[in-house]
Write an enzyme that holds these catalytic residues in place. Structure first.
Site, PDB file in Angstrom:
ATOM      1  N   LYS A  13      83.421  25.579  22.221  1.00 46.69           N
ATOM      2  CA  LYS A  13      83.115  24.224  22.698  1.00 46.69           C
ATOM      3  C   LYS A  13      84.266  23.684  23.554  1.00 46.69           C
ATOM      4  O   LYS A  13      84.053  23.116  24.617  1.00 46.69           O
ATOM      5  CB  LYS A  13      82.860  23.260  21.516  1.00 46.69           C
ATOM      6  CG  LYS A  13      81.750  23.702  20.594  1.00 46.69           C
ATOM      7  CD  LYS A  13      81.561  22.728  19.439  1.00 46.69           C
ATOM      8  CE  LYS A  13      82.754  22.625  18.502  1.00 46.69           C
ATOM      9  NZ  LYS A  13      83.091  23.873  17.780  1.00 46.69           N
ATOM     10  N   ARG A  86      79.221  15.272  14.212  1.00 46.97           N
ATOM     11  CA  ARG A  86      79.399  16.365  13.253  1.00 46.97           C
ATOM     12  C   ARG A  86      78.392  16.292  12.112  1.00 46.97           C
ATOM     13  O   ARG A  86      78.322  17.180  11.287  1.00 46.97           O
ATOM     14  CB  ARG A  86      80.752  16.195  12.603  1.00 46.97           C
ATOM     15  CG  ARG A  86      81.972  16.980  12.965  1.00 46.97           C
ATOM     16  CD  ARG A  86      81.836  18.304  13.483  1.00 46.97           C
ATOM     17  NE  ARG A  86      82.910  19.158  13.119  1.00 46.97           N
ATOM     18  CZ  ARG A  86      83.955  19.463  13.884  1.00 46.97           C
ATOM     19  NH1 ARG A  86      84.061  18.969  15.084  1.00 46.97           N
ATOM     20  NH2 ARG A  86      84.875  20.289  13.457  1.00 46.97           N
ATOM     21  N   ARG A 125      93.505  32.658  18.523  1.00 48.09           N
ATOM     22  CA  ARG A 125      93.604  31.472  19.383  1.00 48.09           C
ATOM     23  C   ARG A 125      95.044  30.949  19.434  1.00 48.09           C
ATOM     24  O   ARG A 125      95.730  30.856  18.423  1.00 48.09           O
ATOM     25  CB  ARG A 125      92.701  30.367  18.852  1.00 48.09           C
ATOM     26  CG  ARG A 125      92.954  29.038  19.546  1.00 48.09           C
ATOM     27  CD  ARG A 125      91.877  28.033  19.342  1.00 48.09           C
ATOM     28  NE  ARG A 125      91.539  27.793  17.952  1.00 48.09           N
ATOM     29  CZ  ARG A 125      90.462  27.122  17.572  1.00 48.09           C
ATOM     30  NH1 ARG A 125      89.641  26.641  18.471  1.00 48.09           N
ATOM     31  NH2 ARG A 125      90.223  26.916  16.304  1.00 48.09           N
ATOM     32  N   ARG A 153      97.037  26.851  15.522  1.00 44.81           N
ATOM     33  CA  ARG A 153      96.578  25.698  14.738  1.00 44.81           C
ATOM     34  C   ARG A 153      96.712  25.966  13.241  1.00 44.81           C
ATOM     35  O   ARG A 153      96.434  27.062  12.769  1.00 44.81           O
ATOM     36  CB  ARG A 153      95.103  25.398  15.076  1.00 44.81           C
ATOM     37  CG  ARG A 153      94.975  24.471  16.243  1.00 44.81           C
ATOM     38  CD  ARG A 153      93.584  24.337  16.743  1.00 44.81           C
ATOM     39  NE  ARG A 153      92.575  24.011  15.745  1.00 44.81           N
ATOM     40  CZ  ARG A 153      91.318  23.695  16.051  1.00 44.81           C
ATOM     41  NH1 ARG A 153      90.958  23.641  17.316  1.00 44.81           N
ATOM     42  NH2 ARG A 153      90.446  23.424  15.117  1.00 44.81           N
ATOM     43  N   ARG A 164      85.484  26.058   6.995  1.00 45.62           N
ATOM     44  CA  ARG A 164      84.980  25.245   8.122  1.00 45.62           C
ATOM     45  C   ARG A 164      83.598  25.737   8.555  1.00 45.62           C
ATOM     46  O   ARG A 164      82.730  24.938   8.918  1.00 45.62           O
ATOM     47  CB  ARG A 164      85.965  25.303   9.293  1.00 45.62           C
ATOM     48  CG  ARG A 164      87.221  24.485   9.035  1.00 45.62           C
ATOM     49  CD  ARG A 164      88.338  24.840   9.968  1.00 45.62           C
ATOM     50  NE  ARG A 164      88.018  24.617  11.356  1.00 45.62           N
ATOM     51  CZ  ARG A 164      88.679  25.163  12.371  1.00 45.62           C
ATOM     52  NH1 ARG A 164      89.708  25.964  12.134  1.00 45.62           N
ATOM     53  NH2 ARG A 164      88.338  24.902  13.600  1.00 45.62           N
TER      54      ARG A 164
HETATM   55  P1  AP5 Z   1      87.511  27.245  21.400  1.00 44.81           P
HETATM   56  O1  AP5 Z   1      86.979  26.900  22.751  1.00 44.81           O
HETATM   57  O2  AP5 Z   1      88.831  26.698  20.993  1.00 44.81           O
HETATM   58  O3  AP5 Z   1      86.395  26.969  20.278  1.00 44.81           O
HETATM   59  P2  AP5 Z   1      85.868  25.590  19.663  1.00 44.81           P
HETATM   60  O4  AP5 Z   1      84.390  25.728  19.503  1.00 44.81           O
HETATM   61  O5  AP5 Z   1      86.368  24.435  20.461  1.00 44.81           O
HETATM   62  O6  AP5 Z   1      86.567  25.702  18.258  1.00 44.81           O
HETATM   63  P3  AP5 Z   1      87.282  24.620  17.346  1.00 44.81           P
HETATM   64  O7  AP5 Z   1      87.945  25.396  16.240  1.00 44.81           O
HETATM   65  O8  AP5 Z   1      88.156  23.712  18.151  1.00 44.81           O
HETATM   66  O9  AP5 Z   1      86.078  23.866  16.777  1.00 44.81           O
HETATM   67  P4  AP5 Z   1      86.034  22.991  15.547  1.00 44.81           P
HETATM   68  O10 AP5 Z   1      84.755  22.312  15.814  1.00 44.81           O
HETATM   69  O11 AP5 Z   1      86.159  23.645  14.237  1.00 44.81           O
HETATM   70  O12 AP5 Z   1      87.399  22.168  15.636  1.00 44.81           O
HETATM   71  P5  AP5 Z   1      87.710  20.663  16.017  1.00 44.81           P
HETATM   72  O13 AP5 Z   1      88.983  20.678  16.764  1.00 44.81           O
HETATM   73  O14 AP5 Z   1      86.541  19.977  16.602  1.00 44.81           O
HETATM   74  O15 AP5 Z   1      87.545  28.854  21.298  1.00 44.81           O
HETATM   75  C1  AP5 Z   1      88.064  29.504  20.149  1.00 44.81           C
HETATM   76  C2  AP5 Z   1      88.863  30.759  20.602  1.00 44.81           C
HETATM   77  O16 AP5 Z   1      87.968  31.706  21.180  1.00 44.81           O
HETATM   78  C3  AP5 Z   1      89.916  30.457  21.690  1.00 44.81           C
HETATM   79  O17 AP5 Z   1      91.039  31.276  21.472  1.00 44.81           O
HETATM   80  C4  AP5 Z   1      89.223  30.828  23.007  1.00 44.81           C
HETATM   81  O18 AP5 Z   1      90.142  31.255  24.008  1.00 44.81           O
HETATM   82  C5  AP5 Z   1      88.309  31.966  22.555  1.00 44.81           C
HETATM   83  N1  AP5 Z   1      87.045  31.998  23.300  1.00 44.81           N
HETATM   84  C6  AP5 Z   1      86.311  30.924  23.735  1.00 44.81           C
HETATM   85  N2  AP5 Z   1      85.185  31.365  24.355  1.00 44.81           N
HETATM   86  C7  AP5 Z   1      85.210  32.735  24.292  1.00 44.81           C
HETATM   87  C8  AP5 Z   1      84.330  33.759  24.752  1.00 44.81           C
HETATM   88  N3  AP5 Z   1      83.174  33.472  25.410  1.00 44.81           N
HETATM   89  N4  AP5 Z   1      84.663  35.058  24.489  1.00 44.81           N
HETATM   90  C9  AP5 Z   1      85.808  35.357  23.821  1.00 44.81           C
HETATM   91  N5  AP5 Z   1      86.700  34.436  23.372  1.00 44.81           N
HETATM   92  C10 AP5 Z   1      86.398  33.133  23.604  1.00 44.81           C
HETATM   93  O19 AP5 Z   1      87.926  20.019  14.555  1.00 44.81           O
HETATM   94  C11 AP5 Z   1      89.045  20.352  13.763  1.00 44.81           C
HETATM   95  C12 AP5 Z   1      89.024  19.474  12.513  1.00 44.81           C
HETATM   96  O20 AP5 Z   1      89.124  18.066  12.899  1.00 44.81           O
HETATM   97  C13 AP5 Z   1      87.737  19.540  11.681  1.00 44.81           C
HETATM   98  O21 AP5 Z   1      87.760  20.592  10.740  1.00 44.81           O
HETATM   99  C14 AP5 Z   1      87.747  18.148  10.999  1.00 44.81           C
HETATM  100  O22 AP5 Z   1      88.670  18.107   9.931  1.00 44.81           O
HETATM  101  C15 AP5 Z   1      88.283  17.236  12.096  1.00 44.81           C
HETATM  102  N6  AP5 Z   1      87.215  16.680  12.954  1.00 44.81           N
HETATM  103  C16 AP5 Z   1      87.058  16.879  14.300  1.00 44.81           C
HETATM  104  N7  AP5 Z   1      85.990  16.194  14.751  1.00 44.81           N
HETATM  105  C17 AP5 Z   1      85.452  15.568  13.675  1.00 44.81           C
HETATM  106  C18 AP5 Z   1      84.316  14.729  13.508  1.00 44.81           C
HETATM  107  N8  AP5 Z   1      83.508  14.414  14.544  1.00 44.81           N
HETATM  108  N9  AP5 Z   1      84.055  14.256  12.272  1.00 44.81           N
HETATM  109  C19 AP5 Z   1      84.832  14.557  11.219  1.00 44.81           C
HETATM  110  N10 AP5 Z   1      85.927  15.359  11.300  1.00 44.81           N
HETATM  111  C20 AP5 Z   1      86.231  15.849  12.526  1.00 44.81           C
END
Ligand code: AP5
Length: 214
Positions: A13, A86, A125, A153, A164
């Site tokens: 994402k 979420r 990552r 991270r 997660r």
């Molecule tokens: P990346 O693009 O970083 O993936 P992502 O989907 O953004 O993953 P996240 O871990 O950031 O998602 P998340 O939803 O768990 O975390 P968030 O920060 O929102 O890609 C991942 C890796 O793969 C990278 O190394 C990239 O280079 C590689 N990659 C990408 N595309 C690829 C491809 N096509 N092929 C190969 N490799 C690839 O949330 C973190 C925490 O914050 C949550 O657990 C929660 O505690 C809190 N939080 C955030 N938002 C909320 C909310 N709305 N409500 C409540 N809590 C929240």
């Protein structure tokens, strides 16, 4: 345009959201990035959020909604929502907030990647703390000049990643049905391909504006 990127942790994402933001000229509102920034700066919000994030749990809705309302002030022409909403309650709140602004969600893109691939993605990552750019040691290698300053991270430990994924399945995945039933254009994209191929398909779908299943 107001666009939601749905998908499990590590589905891509953030990676796709950054590319789309540049391409479409609208900001990305990534609640995870906003929270991590607050943790880094040691603010009260960061202190509150850290224990939920480190445990792989969701941060309480009222905290998140405040952040989104603030971020939307800078997004008059639309936004790409990454990691928000979420759960169904957040989705309903987003609908009301956008309605107040005379807007609505134009499309939802669900990026699908098999769970077994996710763990490998997360452990490889690395993020550049200066630019916020996200790399992968194998799939999207960083340039040599930034390599030494990259960070991993805290919530990318394997055990936390698995939790997660479980939270995603039980709490966030039901949003696919929620948006399908709401009649919002919903696109499913195979995220288990090269980054530029995934990006190409998302752009093509948005241009054609043909909802999945229609
Ligand atoms: P990346 O693009 O970083 O993936 P992502 O989907 O953004 O993953 P996240 O871990 O950031 O998602 P998340 O939803 O768990 O975390 P968030 O920060 O929102 O890609 C991942 C890796 O793969 C990278 O190394 C990239 O280079 C590689 N990659 C990408 N595309 C690829 C491809 N096509 N092929 C190969 N490799 C690839 O949330 C973190 C925490 O914050 C949550 O657990 C929660 O505690 C809190 N939080 C955030 N938002 C909320 C909310 N709305 N409500 C409540 N809590 C929240």
């Amino acid at each position: 345009m107001d666009l939601i990127l749905l998908g499990a942790p590590g589905a891509g994402k953030g990676t796709q959201g950054a590319l789309l933001a540049e391409r479409l000229g609208i900001p990305k509102i990534a609640t995870g990035d906003i929270l991590r920034d607050a943790v880094r700066r040691g603010t009260e919000l960061g202190r509150q959020a850290k224990r939920y994030m480190d445990a792989g749990e969701l941060v309480p809705d009222e905290v998140i909604l405040g952040l989104v309302r603030d971020a939307l002030r800078e997004a008059e022409r639309g936004a790409i929502f990454d990691g928000f909403p979420r759960n169904v309650s957040q989705a309903e709140s987003l609908r009301s907030i956008l309605e107040e602004l005379g807007r609505r969600i134009d499309a939802v893109v669900s990026i699908d990647v098999p769970s077994e691939k996710i763990v490998r993605r997360m452990t490889g990552r690395r993020t550049d703390p200066e630019t916020g750019l996200v790399y992968h040691l194998e799939h999207n290698p960083p340039p040599a000049e930034v390599r030494d300053r990259l960070v991993q991270r805290d919530d990318d430990r394997e055990e936390t990643v698995r939790h997660r994924l479980e939270v995603y399945r039980t709490t966030t995945e039901p949003l696919v049905a929620f948006y399908r039933e709401s009649g919002v254009p919903l696109y499913a994209v195979d995220g288990d391909r090269a980054i530029d191929q995934v990006q190409g398909e998302i752009l093509e779908l948005l241009e054609r504006n043909t909802p999945v299943g229609s």
